[in-house]
Design an enzyme around this catalytic site. Structure first.
Site, PDB file in Angstrom:
ATOM      1  N   ASP A   8      12.964  46.075  27.001  1.00 49.17           N
ATOM      2  CA  ASP A   8      12.065  45.314  28.119  1.00 49.17           C
ATOM      3  C   ASP A   8      12.950  45.297  29.298  1.00 49.17           C
ATOM      4  O   ASP A   8      13.782  44.372  29.430  1.00 49.17           O
ATOM      5  CB  ASP A   8      11.344  44.281  27.720  1.00 49.17           C
ATOM      6  CG  ASP A   8      10.231  44.741  26.387  1.00 49.17           C
ATOM      7  OD1 ASP A   8      10.964  44.872  25.519  1.00 49.17           O
ATOM      8  OD2 ASP A   8       9.217  44.002  26.437  1.00 49.17           O
ATOM      9  N   GLU A  39       7.151  47.643  31.053  1.00 47.97           N
ATOM     10  CA  GLU A  39       6.085  47.007  31.574  1.00 47.97           C
ATOM     11  C   GLU A  39       6.468  45.600  32.160  1.00 47.97           C
ATOM     12  O   GLU A  39       5.466  45.090  32.703  1.00 47.97           O
ATOM     13  CB  GLU A  39       5.402  46.620  29.860  1.00 47.97           C
ATOM     14  CG  GLU A  39       5.906  45.557  29.245  1.00 47.97           C
ATOM     15  CD  GLU A  39       5.031  44.374  28.444  1.00 47.97           C
ATOM     16  OE1 GLU A  39       3.622  44.698  28.548  1.00 47.97           O
ATOM     17  OE2 GLU A  39       5.597  43.524  27.910  1.00 47.97           O
ATOM     18  N   ASN A  40       7.712  45.237  32.131  1.00 47.35           N
ATOM     19  CA  ASN A  40       8.020  44.123  33.128  1.00 47.35           C
ATOM     20  C   ASN A  40       8.777  44.522  34.038  1.00 47.35           C
ATOM     21  O   ASN A  40       9.685  43.796  34.911  1.00 47.35           O
ATOM     22  CB  ASN A  40       8.783  42.945  32.409  1.00 47.35           C
ATOM     23  CG  ASN A  40       7.812  42.437  31.195  1.00 47.35           C
ATOM     24  OD1 ASN A  40       8.204  42.297  30.225  1.00 47.35           O
ATOM     25  ND2 ASN A  40       6.817  41.827  31.503  1.00 47.35           N
ATOM     26  N   ASN A  67       1.415  45.031  26.700  1.00 49.25           N
ATOM     27  CA  ASN A  67       0.484  44.204  27.152  1.00 49.25           C
ATOM     28  C   ASN A  67       0.230  43.922  28.729  1.00 49.25           C
ATOM     29  O   ASN A  67      -0.994  43.436  29.180  1.00 49.25           O
ATOM     30  CB  ASN A  67       0.059  42.667  26.327  1.00 49.25           C
ATOM     31  CG  ASN A  67       1.516  41.982  26.554  1.00 49.25           C
ATOM     32  OD1 ASN A  67       2.517  42.450  26.126  1.00 49.25           O
ATOM     33  ND2 ASN A  67       1.234  40.740  27.161  1.00 49.25           N
ATOM     34  N   HIS A  68       1.371  44.072  29.492  1.00 54.90           N
ATOM     35  CA  HIS A  68       1.472  43.709  31.066  1.00 54.90           C
ATOM     36  C   HIS A  68       1.268  45.132  31.679  1.00 54.90           C
ATOM     37  O   HIS A  68       1.414  45.265  32.882  1.00 54.90           O
ATOM     38  CB  HIS A  68       2.821  43.273  31.442  1.00 54.90           C
ATOM     39  CG  HIS A  68       3.064  41.639  30.577  1.00 54.90           C
ATOM     40  ND1 HIS A  68       2.472  40.734  31.448  1.00 54.90           N
ATOM     41  CD2 HIS A  68       3.696  41.257  29.739  1.00 54.90           C
ATOM     42  CE1 HIS A  68       2.405  39.527  30.754  1.00 54.90           C
ATOM     43  NE2 HIS A  68       3.627  39.783  29.972  1.00 54.90           N
ATOM     44  N   HIS A 175       8.588  43.403  23.258  1.00 55.66           N
ATOM     45  CA  HIS A 175       7.697  42.376  23.696  1.00 55.66           C
ATOM     46  C   HIS A 175       8.300  41.154  23.425  1.00 55.66           C
ATOM     47  O   HIS A 175       8.218  40.209  24.573  1.00 55.66           O
ATOM     48  CB  HIS A 175       6.556  42.043  22.906  1.00 55.66           C
ATOM     49  CG  HIS A 175       5.581  41.237  23.072  1.00 55.66           C
ATOM     50  ND1 HIS A 175       5.047  41.138  24.319  1.00 55.66           N
ATOM     51  CD2 HIS A 175       4.951  40.223  22.468  1.00 55.66           C
ATOM     52  CE1 HIS A 175       4.321  40.104  24.634  1.00 55.66           C
ATOM     53  NE2 HIS A 175       4.495  39.347  23.260  1.00 55.66           N
ATOM     54  N   HIS A 177      11.555  40.086  23.644  1.00 56.19           N
ATOM     55  CA  HIS A 177      12.826  40.111  24.778  1.00 56.19           C
ATOM     56  C   HIS A 177      14.181  39.455  24.359  1.00 56.19           C
ATOM     57  O   HIS A 177      14.828  39.070  24.819  1.00 56.19           O
ATOM     58  CB  HIS A 177      12.275  39.131  25.955  1.00 56.19           C
ATOM     59  CG  HIS A 177      11.426  39.762  26.884  1.00 56.19           C
ATOM     60  ND1 HIS A 177      11.346  39.427  28.215  1.00 56.19           N
ATOM     61  CD2 HIS A 177      10.365  40.587  26.677  1.00 56.19           C
ATOM     62  CE1 HIS A 177      10.497  40.082  28.960  1.00 56.19           C
ATOM     63  NE2 HIS A 177      10.021  41.029  27.900  1.00 56.19           N
TER      64      HIS A 177
END
Length: 259
Positions: A8, A39-40, A67-68, A175, A177
């Protein structure tokens, strides 16, 4: 074929450290293709067009999400047309974007599936059954299939690894991290790791300023999270895949911290 899978990416620190060192890693490990979870990547939450283009330009071939995915609303304007971005396949069928892709890299077609867990996360369609549906579609085009399982619970990730052993080339978790030390080749040739980890600020709590997180845990006052500054890290794995069978024969963790 050697594939680099990056954990991530968190905010500008994650993007900057890749800009500085990604090509070094590609040369050091003789990498053919680079995949990353994005996603981040935009300010620690979601993905913008500008940030996606920045990541593609530095040598990343495809981005998985989680999910983000909708945190930056502008993604709704380009996720349908951008075939290099894949969001969780087990979202409801009318959701924008795509849950799997088959892309050509250096004359080899590779399938990528993104799934989201159900334990401690918003409930969607069952990721195990959806995985089988997506694999059936991709197998018509390629035997090389990578699965990003974006999930909270370790047990759910491990279960997915064994469930898909022999059906895909690699199941890698994202997810949480935090990179796990359980990389392995499963009995039927699928590479597995519970979590690839995070690419972003190393002196942080999951990429966020540690003082803000501590404040959240030690007070009843709402806290606005900010991406941490300072040293950064790259967490990733390198897998070696047989281009004909799609089976993996090696997996190696990368955990590099840069001052």
């Amino acid at each position: 074929m050697k594939i680099l899978i990056i954990g991530d990416i968190v905010g500008r620190p994650g993007r900057n450290i890749l800009k500085e060192h990604l090509q070094e890693l590609i040369s050091e490990y003789n990498i053919d293709i680079v995949i990353a979870n994005g996603e981040n990547a935009a300010g620690g939450n979601g993905l913008t067009r500008k940030v996606a283009d920045e990541l593609f330009e530095m040598g990343i071939s495809a981005l998985t999400m989680g999910n983000h995915v909708w945190d930056q609303k502008e993604i709704l304007k380009f996720i349908d047309e951008e075939i290099r971005i894949v969001r969780p396949a087990n979202y409801l069928e009318e959701t924008p974007g795509r849950g799997s892709i088959a892309l050509n890299f250096k004359n080899t077609k590779i399938g990528i599936i993104n799934l989201q867990g159900t334990t401690f996360m918003p409930c969607n369609r069952n990721p195990f059954f959806v995985a089988l549906e997506e694999i059936e579609k991709l197998k018509k085009e390629t035997n090389i299939i990578l699965v990003d399982f974006h999930a909270e619970a370790t047990s759910e990730k491990i279960a997915m690894g064994y469930f898909l052993d022999g059906k895909v080339s690699c199941v890698f978790g994202t997810h949480t991290h935090v990179q796990t030390a359980d990389e392995k080749i499963l009995q039927n040739g699928t590479a597995y790791i519970t979590d690839v980890g995070m690419t972003g600020p190393s002196d942080s709590i999951l990429g966020i300023d540690k003082e803000l997180i501590i404040k959240k845990f030690t007070s009843s006052v709402p806290v606005r999270f900010e991406v941490a500054k300072g040293p950064a890290q790259i967490n990733a794995i390198v897998i070696s895949v047989n281009e004909i069978t799609g089976k993996c024969y090696s997996i190696e963790r990368i955990n590099k911290i840069y001052a």
